[in-house]
Design a protein around this motif. Structure first.
Motif, PDB file in Angstrom:
ATOM      1  N   VAL A  91       0.830  -1.212   0.000  1.00  0.00           N
ATOM      2  CA  VAL A  91       0.000   0.000   0.000  1.00  0.00           C
ATOM      3  C   VAL A  91       0.857   1.252   0.000  1.00  0.00           C
ATOM      4  O   VAL A  91       0.445   2.297  -0.467  1.00  0.00           O
ATOM      5  CB  VAL A  91      -0.978   0.043   1.194  1.00  0.00           C
ATOM      6  CG1 VAL A  91      -2.119  -0.927   0.998  1.00  0.00           C
ATOM      7  CG2 VAL A  91      -0.246  -0.214   2.492  1.00  0.00           C
ATOM      8  N   ASP A  92       2.104   1.175   0.530  1.00  0.00           N
ATOM      9  CA  ASP A  92       2.940   2.376   0.567  1.00  0.00           C
ATOM     10  C   ASP A  92       3.440   2.755  -0.810  1.00  0.00           C
ATOM     11  O   ASP A  92       3.735   3.918  -1.074  1.00  0.00           O
ATOM     12  CB  ASP A  92       4.130   2.157   1.502  1.00  0.00           C
ATOM     13  CG  ASP A  92       3.686   2.230   2.939  1.00  0.00           C
ATOM     14  OD1 ASP A  92       2.455   2.406   3.144  1.00  0.00           O
ATOM     15  OD2 ASP A  92       4.520   2.125   3.841  1.00  0.00           O
ATOM     16  N   SER A  95       1.257   5.587  -3.603  1.00  0.00           N
ATOM     17  CA  SER A  95       1.058   6.888  -2.932  1.00  0.00           C
ATOM     18  C   SER A  95       1.099   8.012  -3.954  1.00  0.00           C
ATOM     19  O   SER A  95       1.696   9.043  -3.741  1.00  0.00           O
ATOM     20  CB  SER A  95       2.132   7.096  -1.867  1.00  0.00           C
ATOM     21  OG  SER A  95       3.394   7.123  -2.478  1.00  0.00           O
ATOM     22  N   LEU A  97      -1.269   9.954  -4.918  1.00  0.00           N
ATOM     23  CA  LEU A  97      -2.202  11.064  -4.691  1.00  0.00           C
ATOM     24  C   LEU A  97      -1.665  12.119  -3.744  1.00  0.00           C
ATOM     25  O   LEU A  97      -2.365  13.058  -3.397  1.00  0.00           O
ATOM     26  CB  LEU A  97      -3.530  10.531  -4.137  1.00  0.00           C
ATOM     27  CG  LEU A  97      -4.473   9.940  -5.174  1.00  0.00           C
ATOM     28  CD1 LEU A  97      -5.688   9.368  -4.486  1.00  0.00           C
ATOM     29  CD2 LEU A  97      -4.901  10.986  -6.179  1.00  0.00           C
ATOM     30  N   LYS A  98      -0.373  11.968  -3.298  1.00  0.00           N
ATOM     31  CA  LYS A  98       0.116  12.946  -2.323  1.00  0.00           C
ATOM     32  C   LYS A  98       0.225  14.336  -2.950  1.00  0.00           C
ATOM     33  O   LYS A  98       0.535  14.465  -4.122  1.00  0.00           O
ATOM     34  CB  LYS A  98       1.467  12.498  -1.766  1.00  0.00           C
ATOM     35  CG  LYS A  98       2.569  12.441  -2.780  1.00  0.00           C
ATOM     36  CD  LYS A  98       3.831  11.937  -2.112  1.00  0.00           C
ATOM     37  CE  LYS A  98       4.885  11.546  -3.150  1.00  0.00           C
ATOM     38  NZ  LYS A  98       5.982  10.808  -2.591  1.00  0.00           N
ATOM     39  N   ARG A  99       0.038  15.361  -2.141  1.00  0.00           N
ATOM     40  CA  ARG A  99       0.114  16.784  -2.495  1.00  0.00           C
ATOM     41  C   ARG A  99      -0.854  17.123  -3.615  1.00  0.00           C
ATOM     42  O   ARG A  99      -0.460  17.120  -4.764  1.00  0.00           O
ATOM     43  CB  ARG A  99       1.533  17.200  -2.908  1.00  0.00           C
ATOM     44  CG  ARG A  99       2.569  16.912  -1.876  1.00  0.00           C
ATOM     45  CD  ARG A  99       2.588  18.040  -0.846  1.00  0.00           C
ATOM     46  NE  ARG A  99       3.149  17.558   0.421  1.00  0.00           N
ATOM     47  CZ  ARG A  99       4.456  17.602   0.703  1.00  0.00           C
ATOM     48  NH1 ARG A  99       5.281  18.120  -0.144  1.00  0.00           N
ATOM     49  NH2 ARG A  99       4.887  17.154   1.858  1.00  0.00           N
TER      50      ARG A  99
ATOM     51  N   ARG B 599      -1.620  21.250   3.876  1.00  0.00           N
ATOM     52  CA  ARG B 599      -1.437  20.402   2.696  1.00  0.00           C
ATOM     53  C   ARG B 599      -0.346  19.367   2.933  1.00  0.00           C
ATOM     54  O   ARG B 599      -0.356  18.287   2.373  1.00  0.00           O
ATOM     55  CB  ARG B 599      -1.060  21.299   1.525  1.00  0.00           C
ATOM     56  CG  ARG B 599      -1.375  20.702   0.176  1.00  0.00           C
ATOM     57  CD  ARG B 599      -1.147  21.732  -0.869  1.00  0.00           C
ATOM     58  NE  ARG B 599       0.215  22.250  -0.742  1.00  0.00           N
ATOM     59  CZ  ARG B 599       0.776  23.038  -1.650  1.00  0.00           C
ATOM     60  NH1 ARG B 599       0.077  23.405  -2.696  1.00  0.00           N
ATOM     61  NH2 ARG B 599       2.000  23.485  -1.485  1.00  0.00           N
ATOM     62  N   LYS B 600       0.605  19.729   3.804  1.00  0.00           N
ATOM     63  CA  LYS B 600       1.738  18.831   4.032  1.00  0.00           C
ATOM     64  C   LYS B 600       1.308  17.513   4.669  1.00  0.00           C
ATOM     65  O   LYS B 600       2.039  16.527   4.630  1.00  0.00           O
ATOM     66  CB  LYS B 600       2.777  19.523   4.914  1.00  0.00           C
ATOM     67  CG  LYS B 600       3.477  20.619   4.151  1.00  0.00           C
ATOM     68  CD  LYS B 600       4.454  21.376   5.025  1.00  0.00           C
ATOM     69  CE  LYS B 600       5.035  22.539   4.244  1.00  0.00           C
ATOM     70  NZ  LYS B 600       5.571  23.574   5.132  1.00  0.00           N
ATOM     71  N   GLN B 602      -1.017  15.771   3.589  1.00  0.00           N
ATOM     72  CA  GLN B 602      -1.491  14.892   2.512  1.00  0.00           C
ATOM     73  C   GLN B 602      -0.299  14.147   1.928  1.00  0.00           C
ATOM     74  O   GLN B 602       0.269  14.531   0.922  1.00  0.00           O
ATOM     75  CB  GLN B 602      -2.191  15.721   1.431  1.00  0.00           C
ATOM     76  CG  GLN B 602      -3.409  16.468   1.897  1.00  0.00           C
ATOM     77  CD  GLN B 602      -4.531  15.526   2.251  1.00  0.00           C
ATOM     78  OE1 GLN B 602      -4.813  14.568   1.535  1.00  0.00           O
ATOM     79  NE2 GLN B 602      -5.192  15.761   3.377  1.00  0.00           N
ATOM     80  N   THR B 603       0.062  12.980   2.591  1.00  0.00           N
ATOM     81  CA  THR B 603       1.269  12.279   2.174  1.00  0.00           C
ATOM     82  C   THR B 603       1.009  11.288   1.062  1.00  0.00           C
ATOM     83  O   THR B 603       1.941  10.863   0.393  1.00  0.00           O
ATOM     84  CB  THR B 603       1.865  11.517   3.358  1.00  0.00           C
ATOM     85  OG1 THR B 603       0.828  10.690   3.895  1.00  0.00           O
ATOM     86  CG2 THR B 603       2.339  12.479   4.419  1.00  0.00           C
ATOM     87  N   GLY B 604      -0.237  10.870   0.885  1.00  0.00           N
ATOM     88  CA  GLY B 604      -0.542   9.857  -0.118  1.00  0.00           C
ATOM     89  C   GLY B 604      -0.420   8.433   0.426  1.00  0.00           C
ATOM     90  O   GLY B 604      -0.745   7.475  -0.254  1.00  0.00           O
ATOM     91  N   PHE B 605       0.060   8.297   1.677  1.00  0.00           N
ATOM     92  CA  PHE B 605       0.180   6.951   2.273  1.00  0.00           C
ATOM     93  C   PHE B 605      -1.137   6.566   2.922  1.00  0.00           C
ATOM     94  O   PHE B 605      -1.563   7.189   3.899  1.00  0.00           O
ATOM     95  CB  PHE B 605       1.294   6.927   3.329  1.00  0.00           C
ATOM     96  CG  PHE B 605       2.656   7.117   2.741  1.00  0.00           C
ATOM     97  CD1 PHE B 605       3.144   6.198   1.790  1.00  0.00           C
ATOM     98  CD2 PHE B 605       3.452   8.187   3.110  1.00  0.00           C
ATOM     99  CE1 PHE B 605       4.406   6.375   1.242  1.00  0.00           C
ATOM    100  CE2 PHE B 605       4.709   8.355   2.557  1.00  0.00           C
ATOM    101  CZ  PHE B 605       5.185   7.448   1.618  1.00  0.00           C
TER     102      PHE B 605
END
Lengths: 99, 629
Positions: A91-92, A95, A97-99, B599-600, B602-605
């Motif tokens: 799952v890591d 990622s 979709l970050k920022r 916003r920071k 929002q890591t995406g993990f």
């Protein structure tokens, strides 16, 4: 047998599931942990139904199972698709979709 | 009171003309001026018809009224849009439509080379309609609508040639100064409503009998402010001179004969308020006396023929305001002077327009001279107006001005002597500056610029001048014959008891005529029998220098009101920029920076999101648990 013991069991199962979701990287394991939490919730519902002597909780438990079944279908499909394109079920790694 | 259904036509006809001419656009260029003149003339016809209807009735039942519609109806506050035609308003109706029609006829020829003649006539019709509404309204609120309407028409017509920036500025100056007066009128209406509970003339008249003097004084002072703004009286007089930027027929109609006399109408119409508020009445007299001297002094130094006439208008309206402030003894004389002044001053302005027409739009009197030979008709009509304004018997101005001077002396005590002497001095100065205008323009040797070919104006221009000249000769005698106008106006102003005569009437007349002769003699010596420079001389007395600058009226306004106003405005702009905008910008910046910090997270993990949800849920449950315990 004391029906509250079922509640303790459900709490234990839920905790194991929650910790599994947070700690494990493999998407399949995370997914199973989610199922574990759902079923822990089901167990509580059934237990309360038993304690209160009404059928409401059991009915809701059936609904949860149906929804969980649908979720498994969709979730596994997503996991398989991700695995096919990225050769990884971590799952890591997914990622984007970050920022 | 009788009712009539035809009063509305008086206003509707010219209003229709304005609407048609403005909406039809260039299509109406060919016939617009004819339609406007015809509608104005038919409005005059309706006025004559109304006068005959009035004359057929007993004096007490002569007033007509017509309810148009219910305008405002809130709780106990009811205002009908209604018209009232009584002995006072019929005078104005006939003056406005009569002189108005003559000036329409004059303008057909005067404006014939102007590409925008149709627009000019549309505005003239708009003015006539608004002015009629002003004098026909049966409440202060209806009057207010007309009051604003004439202000608008005046603004549009002063700035008619707004392609010249100076003219556009002049129209704005007139509009802004008028706003101050308009504010006074709206305050007067508000005070009347708050204290008397009504704004109709009849209602206020009834309520004023029992109302407190303080309230009536407040209303009176505010009405005086309104009158000062509209009638160019001290301290709001500065706009009238610049208003001469408009075409000359406009100066004749709006800034001499009708609109600027609206203030006199307002004060005489509100006679019941001023009679019950002596302080306000005293202020009216003071304003009138100051303005009549002020205007006369400015008039002595002006070289621009229209500005000299404008200063004279200001001074003559000062006479009217003075008379209106003298109470029941003076109201009728104020109206009489207003009517005679309407004739001779409009006639003289049209004469000035005729001179400008023949002299390539030259307005500097130092560049005129000897025009008597080239413009005999203009000379004759202007001359009759001149004899009327300086008060030579038996011309119109003599009767009306003499009556005012006499009433001023009869006011009694020190007040009477002061006012009478001021009016007498004003008459002498009037004789001086009007003789100066007359001599410089018509009888002194020529001082023309090159390429001038003065010629008499066409028939359409001199016909109105001739009619007005006849009026300047005859009206004074007609109005005073058997105290005709005074008796005619008695139902409106009430009868007044006989005053003690300070001086016998014949002595006052003698003094007035002596003053006039002195003024004329000085002017003749100074201008007819000695050389006049074609350029305004620089080595003049300090007084002339000051009078040329309008007794510092603009410098005063600029330093006391305009500059501090600008400083205040700049201060507020700065406050707006830094405090108001600053606050708004600060809120925006805070939200933005908070957003970029958040916003920071929002890591995406997915696992960290899950962990956050879990922590959040645990905290929430813990909180609920703590609260419910």
């Amino acid at each position: 047998m004391n029906p509250y013991n079922y509640l303790y069991l459900a709490a234990l199962l839920f905790t194991i599931g929650a910790v599994g979701v947070v700690v494990r990287r493999n998407a399949i394991v995370v997914f199973m942990c989610v199922e574990l939490m759902l079923n822990a919730a089901n167990l509580t519902l059934v237990t309360f139904s038993r304690i209160n002597g009404t059928l409401d909780g059991q009915v809701v438990a059936f609904f949860t199972m149906v929804v969980a079944a649908c979720e498994v279908v969709v979730g596994l499909a997503i996991i398989v698709t991700i695995y096919r394109s990225r050769r990884s079920a971590s799952v890591d790694d997914a990622s984007l979709l970050k920022r | 009171m009788t009712t009539s259904t035809s009063l509305a036509y008086l206003i509707a006809l010219p209003l229709a003309g304005a609407v048609i001419l403005l909406l039809a656009g260039r299509k109406a260029d060919k016939w617009g001026h004819l339609l406007a003149t015809a509608l104005s003339a038919s409005s005059f016809g309706v006025g004559i018809y109304q006068l005959t209807q009035m004359l057929a009735r007993e004096p007490e039942e002569r007033a007509f009224s017509q309810k148009l519609f219910s305008w405002i109806s809130v709780g106990t506050f009811n205002v009908d849009a209604g018209l009232l035609l009584d002995q006072l308003s019929i005078c104005f109706v006939l003056l406005i439509t009569g002189v108005g029609t003559l000036i329409h006829i004059y303008s057909i020829s005067y404006m014939s080379h102007d590409p925008d003649r149709r627009r000019f006539f549309a505005y003239l019709n708009l003015f006539i309609a608004a002015m009629l509404l002003l004098v026909l309204g049966d409440s202060y609120l209806n009057l207010y609508v007309g009051w604003e309407g004439v202000g608008l028409a005046s603004y549009l017509l002063i700035g008619f040639w707004n392609q010249k920036p100076a003219y556009a500025t002049a129209s704005k100056k007139a509009f802004v100064m008028n706003r101050i007066g308009d504010m006074g009128l709206s305050f007067a209406i508000m005070i009347a409503f708050a204290t008397l509970g009504t704004v109709s003339f009849s209602g206020v008249k009834e309520a004023s009998e029992t109302a407190s003097t303080a309230a009536l004084t407040g209303i009176g002072i505010m009405l005086l402010v309104a009158a000062a703004g509209k009638s160019a009286q001290f301290p709001l007089q500065a706009w009238l001179g610049d208003a001469m930027a408009g075409p000359t027929p406009v100066s004749a109609l709006i800034h001499a004969a009708t609109m600027v006399t609206a203030g006199v109408y307002l004060i005489t119409r509100s006679n019941f308020i001023f009679d019950a508020a002596p302080t306000a009445q005293l202020l009216v007299v003071i304003v009138g006396a100051i303005t009549l001297t002020f205007g006369a002094l400015v008039g002595t130094a002006k070289d621009d023929i229209k500005k000299a006439l404008a200063a004279s208008t200001m001074s003559q309206i000062g006479y009217m305001i003075l008379a209106a402030g003298l109470g029941p003894a003076g109201y009728a004389f104020a109206i009489m002077h207003l009517l005679t002044h309407g004739f001779f001053k409009a006639g003289m302005f049209l004469g000035a327009g005729s001179v400008m027409h023949g002299m390539n739009d030259q307005v500097n009197m130092r560049r005129y001279g000897a025009l008597r030979k080239f413009m005999p008709i203009t000379f004759a009509t202007f001359g009759l107006g001149y004899l009327a304004i300086i008060g030579v018997p038996p011309f119109a101005g003599f009767y009306s001005k003499d009556a005012i001077i006499e009433t001023a002396f009869n006011a009694g005590g020190l007040k009477g002597i002061l006012l009478g002497s001021t009016a007498l001095l004003g008459a002498a100065i009037t004789a001086f500056y009007m003789t100066r205008v007359m001599v410089l323009t018509f009888t002194s040797p020529e001082r023309w610029e090159e390429d001038q070919h003065p010629h008499e104006s066409p028939f359409l221009m001199w016909l109105p001048m001739a009619v007005l000249a006849v009026g300047s000769v005859t009206t004074g005698y007609l109005f005073t014959r058997g105290d005709g106008l005074v008796h005619w106006l008695e139902p409106v102003f009430g009868e007044h008891g006989e005053h003690e005569e300070f001086l016998p009437a014949i002595v006052v007349s003698g003094m007035a005529i002596t003053a006039v002769i002195i003024g004329v003699a000085i002017a003749l010596i100074k201008y007819q029998f000695s050389d006049v420079d074609a350029e305004a001389p620089e080595n003049v007395t300090e007084f002339t220098r000051i009078a040329r600058r309008d007794l510092f009226q603009d410098s005063f306004n600029e330093s006391i009101f305009m500059r501090p106003g600008q400083v205040l405005t700049r201060f507020f702009v700065k406050v707006d920029d830094s405090v108001v905008d600053g606050t708004v910008r600060l809120v925006g910046r805070t939200a933005l920076s908070a957003g970029s910090e958040l916003r920071k997270t929002q890591t995406g993990f997915a696992r960290s999101y899950a962990a956050l949800i879990l922590i959040g849920a645990v905290v929430l449950i813990a909180a609920i648990w703590v609260v419910t315990q």
